[in-house]
Design a protein around this motif. Structure first.
Motif, PDB file in Angstrom:
ATOM      1  N   VAL A   1       0.868  -1.032  -0.100  1.00 17.22           N
ATOM      2  CA  VAL A   1       0.099  -0.136  -0.044  1.00 17.22           C
ATOM      3  C   VAL A   1       1.096   1.284   0.021  1.00 17.22           C
ATOM      4  O   VAL A   1       0.493   2.408  -0.584  1.00 17.22           O
ATOM      5  N   PHE A   2       2.142   1.216   0.472  1.00 16.45           N
ATOM      6  CA  PHE A   2       3.008   2.426   0.590  1.00 16.45           C
ATOM      7  C   PHE A   2       3.301   2.749  -0.871  1.00 16.45           C
ATOM      8  O   PHE A   2       3.825   4.234  -1.138  1.00 16.45           O
ATOM      9  N   ASP A   3       3.255   1.947  -1.903  1.00 15.57           N
ATOM     10  CA  ASP A   3       3.290   2.540  -3.115  1.00 15.57           C
ATOM     11  C   ASP A   3       2.575   3.851  -3.788  1.00 15.57           C
ATOM     12  O   ASP A   3       2.708   4.501  -4.541  1.00 15.57           O
ATOM     13  N   THR A   4       1.218   3.789  -2.727  1.00 19.23           N
ATOM     14  CA  THR A   4       0.241   4.956  -3.339  1.00 19.23           C
ATOM     15  C   THR A   4       0.298   5.830  -1.934  1.00 19.23           C
ATOM     16  O   THR A   4      -0.772   6.534  -1.848  1.00 19.23           O
ATOM     17  N   PHE A   5       1.074   5.909  -1.157  1.00 17.94           N
ATOM     18  CA  PHE A   5       1.182   6.882  -0.144  1.00 17.94           C
ATOM     19  C   PHE A   5       1.515   8.208  -0.650  1.00 17.94           C
ATOM     20  O   PHE A   5       2.349   8.277  -1.523  1.00 17.94           O
ATOM     21  N   LEU A   6       0.737   9.354   0.034  1.00 16.87           N
ATOM     22  CA  LEU A   6       1.302  10.542  -0.233  1.00 16.87           C
ATOM     23  C   LEU A   6       2.273  11.254   0.981  1.00 16.87           C
ATOM     24  O   LEU A   6       2.548  10.494   1.710  1.00 16.87           O
ATOM     25  N   ALA A   7       2.842  12.127   0.527  1.00 14.24           N
ATOM     26  CA  ALA A   7       3.832  12.719   1.616  1.00 14.24           C
ATOM     27  C   ALA A   7       3.147  12.910   2.893  1.00 14.24           C
ATOM     28  O   ALA A   7       4.151  12.604   4.059  1.00 14.24           O
ATOM     29  N   ASN A   8       1.885  13.127   3.017  1.00 11.94           N
ATOM     30  CA  ASN A   8       1.104  13.437   4.307  1.00 11.94           C
ATOM     31  C   ASN A   8       0.473  12.103   4.718  1.00 11.94           C
ATOM     32  O   ASN A   8      -0.079  12.117   5.823  1.00 11.94           O
ATOM     33  N   ASP A   9       1.065  10.915   4.305  1.00  9.42           N
ATOM     34  CA  ASP A   9       0.662   9.628   4.628  1.00  9.42           C
ATOM     35  C   ASP A   9      -0.814   9.387   4.324  1.00  9.42           C
ATOM     36  O   ASP A   9      -1.374   8.342   4.952  1.00  9.42           O
ATOM     37  N   SER A  10      -1.498  10.147   3.647  1.00  8.26           N
ATOM     38  CA  SER A  10      -2.709   9.903   2.980  1.00  8.26           C
ATOM     39  C   SER A  10      -2.617   9.057   1.935  1.00  8.26           C
ATOM     40  O   SER A  10      -1.667   8.677   1.405  1.00  8.26           O
TER      41      SER A  10
ATOM     42  N   THR B   1      -5.294   5.431  -4.650  1.00 10.92           N
ATOM     43  CA  THR B   1      -5.479   4.046  -5.086  1.00 10.92           C
ATOM     44  C   THR B   1      -5.308   4.120  -6.975  1.00 10.92           C
ATOM     45  O   THR B   1      -5.605   5.237  -7.424  1.00 10.92           O
ATOM     46  N   THR B   2      -4.813   3.018  -7.451  1.00 10.03           N
ATOM     47  CA  THR B   2      -4.825   2.665  -8.605  1.00 10.03           C
ATOM     48  C   THR B   2      -5.793   1.453  -9.047  1.00 10.03           C
ATOM     49  O   THR B   2      -6.370   0.925  -7.902  1.00 10.03           O
ATOM     50  N   ASP B   3      -5.789   0.657 -10.167  1.00 13.05           N
ATOM     51  CA  ASP B   3      -6.424  -0.338 -10.322  1.00 13.05           C
ATOM     52  C   ASP B   3      -5.811  -1.508  -9.630  1.00 13.05           C
ATOM     53  O   ASP B   3      -6.165  -2.568  -9.414  1.00 13.05           O
ATOM     54  N   VAL B   4      -4.464  -1.376  -9.417  1.00 15.02           N
ATOM     55  CA  VAL B   4      -3.641  -2.353  -8.799  1.00 15.02           C
ATOM     56  C   VAL B   4      -3.125  -2.103  -7.464  1.00 15.02           C
ATOM     57  O   VAL B   4      -3.154  -3.061  -6.378  1.00 15.02           O
TER      58      VAL B   4
ATOM     59  N   GLY C   1      -2.795  13.122  -6.164  1.00 12.88           N
ATOM     60  CA  GLY C   1      -3.300  13.101  -4.818  1.00 12.88           C
ATOM     61  C   GLY C   1      -2.430  14.115  -4.116  1.00 12.88           C
ATOM     62  O   GLY C   1      -3.152  14.897  -3.305  1.00 12.88           O
ATOM     63  N   GLU C   2      -1.359  14.507  -4.431  1.00 10.98           N
ATOM     64  CA  GLU C   2      -0.509  15.576  -3.886  1.00 10.98           C
ATOM     65  C   GLU C   2      -1.163  16.903  -4.529  1.00 10.98           C
ATOM     66  O   GLU C   2      -1.380  18.001  -3.421  1.00 10.98           O
ATOM     67  N   THR C   3      -1.510  16.922  -5.716  1.00 15.57           N
ATOM     68  CA  THR C   3      -2.068  18.169  -6.100  1.00 15.57           C
ATOM     69  C   THR C   3      -3.345  18.530  -5.487  1.00 15.57           C
ATOM     70  O   THR C   3      -3.908  19.661  -4.912  1.00 15.57           O
ATOM     71  N   ALA C   4      -4.049  17.330  -5.241  1.00 18.83           N
ATOM     72  CA  ALA C   4      -5.666  17.617  -4.518  1.00 18.83           C
ATOM     73  C   ALA C   4      -5.521  17.916  -2.972  1.00 18.83           C
ATOM     74  O   ALA C   4      -6.058  18.795  -2.491  1.00 18.83           O
TER      75      ALA C   4
ATOM     76  N   VAL D   1       1.974  -0.600 -14.004  1.00 17.01           N
ATOM     77  CA  VAL D   1       1.795  -0.286 -12.751  1.00 17.01           C
ATOM     78  C   VAL D   1       2.775   0.866 -12.180  1.00 17.01           C
ATOM     79  O   VAL D   1       1.991   1.375 -11.279  1.00 17.01           O
ATOM     80  N   LEU D   2       3.747   0.996 -12.126  1.00 19.44           N
ATOM     81  CA  LEU D   2       4.556   2.109 -11.637  1.00 19.44           C
ATOM     82  C   LEU D   2       3.918   3.625 -12.373  1.00 19.44           C
ATOM     83  O   LEU D   2       4.072   4.592 -11.579  1.00 19.44           O
ATOM     84  N   ALA D   3       3.891   3.313 -13.387  1.00 19.71           N
ATOM     85  CA  ALA D   3       3.525   4.504 -14.181  1.00 19.71           C
ATOM     86  C   ALA D   3       1.989   5.252 -13.513  1.00 19.71           C
ATOM     87  O   ALA D   3       2.038   6.313 -13.380  1.00 19.71           O
ATOM     88  N   ASP D   4       1.402   4.326 -13.374  1.00 19.93           N
ATOM     89  CA  ASP D   4      -0.067   4.707 -12.625  1.00 19.93           C
ATOM     90  C   ASP D   4       0.153   5.073 -11.515  1.00 19.93           C
ATOM     91  O   ASP D   4      -0.447   6.049 -10.953  1.00 19.93           O
ATOM     92  N   ALA D   5       1.253   4.559 -10.744  1.00 22.72           N
ATOM     93  CA  ALA D   5       1.234   4.803  -9.237  1.00 22.72           C
ATOM     94  C   ALA D   5       1.978   6.456  -9.385  1.00 22.72           C
ATOM     95  O   ALA D   5       1.453   7.062  -8.497  1.00 22.72           O
ATOM     96  N   VAL D   6       2.820   6.489 -10.150  1.00 22.97           N
ATOM     97  CA  VAL D   6       3.345   8.009 -10.205  1.00 22.97           C
ATOM     98  C   VAL D   6       2.359   8.954 -10.672  1.00 22.97           C
ATOM     99  O   VAL D   6       2.034   9.909  -9.836  1.00 22.97           O
ATOM    100  N   ILE D   7       1.251   8.564 -11.532  1.00 21.25           N
ATOM    101  CA  ILE D   7       0.273   9.566 -11.915  1.00 21.25           C
ATOM    102  C   ILE D   7      -0.697   9.766 -10.536  1.00 21.25           C
ATOM    103  O   ILE D   7      -1.156  10.978 -10.172  1.00 21.25           O
TER     104      ILE D   7
END
Length: 466
Positions: free
Chosen positions: A68-77, A80-83, A445-448, A434-440
């Protein structure tokens, strides 16, 4: 999914025996625990630790950590992606014993970077360290190797810090002797700690912004260079804390002024020869080096989603502040996005490289170096050529001059960078879906997370995250 040759369940050949012997040696040196370190998609260094006696088990079977840490934001929120991003599943952290070091500034601890592998022994597609390692290995099979380093800039403050507050710990002008004197004891201990850990430091000096310093290290293969970047920052933080100081590697400690960079230096080599020296192209580049450089330059807008991944990054990326915010290149041109460095006469066969400027230390160094190398390799495959060189400040070019040289302003926001990354099939293919979608997902998420914030609030939100 590609199965890794190493590490796999049961460890690499000899790892269990080696780790058993190593744990005994470490215990004899007073080391009680091992820090297992990796960097997530948001650029945050995450760790698990094990007692020294458990090192052999970690080398054999790994240590559990949620994907799950692959989709953590810097503030720990969590996004998600499809994977990625669900509470399901598990990964194993396998320490790289070749990179294990005793931490000089953290008595009782050693440190090792990890590869993240599935429980079935397969490569985790969002592990950025294995992404970089496999990219470099693929290039090596084609006769290409690389040398790289990551510059480290940080701001030193009085501690402990109040919530959101930063008070510079030194006074005096940029590059001033006063700053070196005021932080003399801390810097001396830092140099000693890094030397004890096997890090060859080229230089350390006061920088431009309030309380800011910079440290440069020797070049290594890209995976080792990324490992070293993480280790050096851990060491800077630990030494500073021993002196009652706090540090920030955030791209922008304040909303205004010069921020902290993390410039990348990269050179391509073949058969032991530096392709950036001794050639018949501009400034001694070979045709391959020029194409590599052109490949990086042409993908800079999309690369910023990786190299400048925080909303705070765009407080730093401003024209005429040596941040490199234009798709321009030039020899020793510090305002260009790509700076060609030839080195001093007599050392050019070893020192010549390119510096990628729009990079900060919110970037995951494995992801940043891998993406830059992927862009350069594509440039080589396409025999890309560089446009006209830019000297001086690209901001001073007329619109006609800029168009003729292909000089464009890089994205001025993270949202713009993500848009460019989405449109760049080369980079997304290199990273894999998978990694490209995580980056996006993480960048969006950071922008929001800072929607509606003014610049001061954005700086404060990330000041103590890196």
């Amino acid at each position: 999914m590609t199965t890794l040759a190493d590490p796999v369940p049961g460890g690499r050949p000899g790892d269990i025996e080696r780790a058993t012997a190593l744990s005994g040696e470490l215990s004899g040196r007073g080391v009680h625990g091992i820090v297992l370190a990796y960097v997530d998609t948001a650029g945050i260094a995450r760790v698990k630790t094990v007692p020294t006696a458990k090192l052999a088990s970690a080398a054999a079977w790994g240590v559990g950590m949620s994907p799950v840490f692959d989709t953590f934001l810097a503030n720990d929120s969590i996004v998600t992606t499809d994977v990625l991003g669900s509470p399901d599943g598990d990964l194993r952290l396998y320490p790289d014993l070749d990179r294990l070091v005793v931490l000089a500034a953290q008595p009782g601890w050693a440190w090792a970077p990890v590869d993240r592998i599935t429980q079935e022994g397969e490569r985790h597609p969002a592990c950025t360290r294995t992404f970089l390692r496999h990219l470099v290995a693929d290039a090596a099979r084609r006769g290409l190797t690389f040398r790289a380093s990551v510059e480290i800039e940080w701001a030193v403050g009085h501690g402990p810090a109040a919530e959101g507050e930063f008070r510079p710990s030194v006074t005096g002008p940029a590059y001033g002797a006063m700053r070196q004197v005021e932080l003399s004891d801390c810097l001396a201990e830092l140099l000693a700690a890094l030397a004890e850990q096997g890090v060859d430091v080229d230089q350390v000096h006061p920088e431009y912004a309030a309380g800011q310093f910079e440290l440069s290290v020797g070049a290594l293969d890209p995976v080792a260079a990324a490992d070293r970047s993480v280790l050096v920052r851990q060491t800077i933080r630990a030494v500073s804390r021993r002196h009652g100081l706090v540090v920030s590697f955030a791209p922008a400690v304040f909303a205004e002024g010069v921020g902290n960079g993390g410039h990348l230096h990269v050179s391509a080599w073949r058969d032991g020869a530096n392709l950036h020296a001794g050639g018949d192209r501009r400034h001694g580049m070979t045709a391959d080096a020029e194409s590599f450089t052109a490949g990086v330059l042409g993908r800079l807008p999309a690369l910023t989603a990786v190299t400048a991944p925080s909303p705070a990054s765009y407080l730093r990326l401003k024209p005429s502040q040596w941040a490199g915010v234009f798709t321009a290149w030039g020899r020793e041109t510090r305002e260009a996005g790509v700076r060609v460095i030839t080195g001093t006469q007599g050392l050019r066969d070893q020192a010549a490289n390119i510096e990628i400027k729009p990079v900060d230390l919110a970037a995951n160094p494995y992801l940043a170096l891998g993406s830059v190398i992927a862009a350069g390799l594509h440039g080589m495959a396409e025999s890309a050529t560089l446009p006209e060189e830019t000297t001086g400040d690209p901001a001073a070019l007329s619109p006609e001059q800029a168009r003729a040289r292909g000089v464009r302003r890089l994205p001025a926001s993270l949202a713009e960078a993500v848009k460019a990354f989405r449109a760049d099939e080369v980079l997304r293919t290199a990273l894999g879906p998978v990694l490209a979608d995580a980056v996006i997902a993480v960048r969006e998420g950071e922008t929001a997370a800072v929607a509606g914030f003014d610049d001061a609030a954005v700086a404060a939100a990330y000041r103590w995250r890196y």
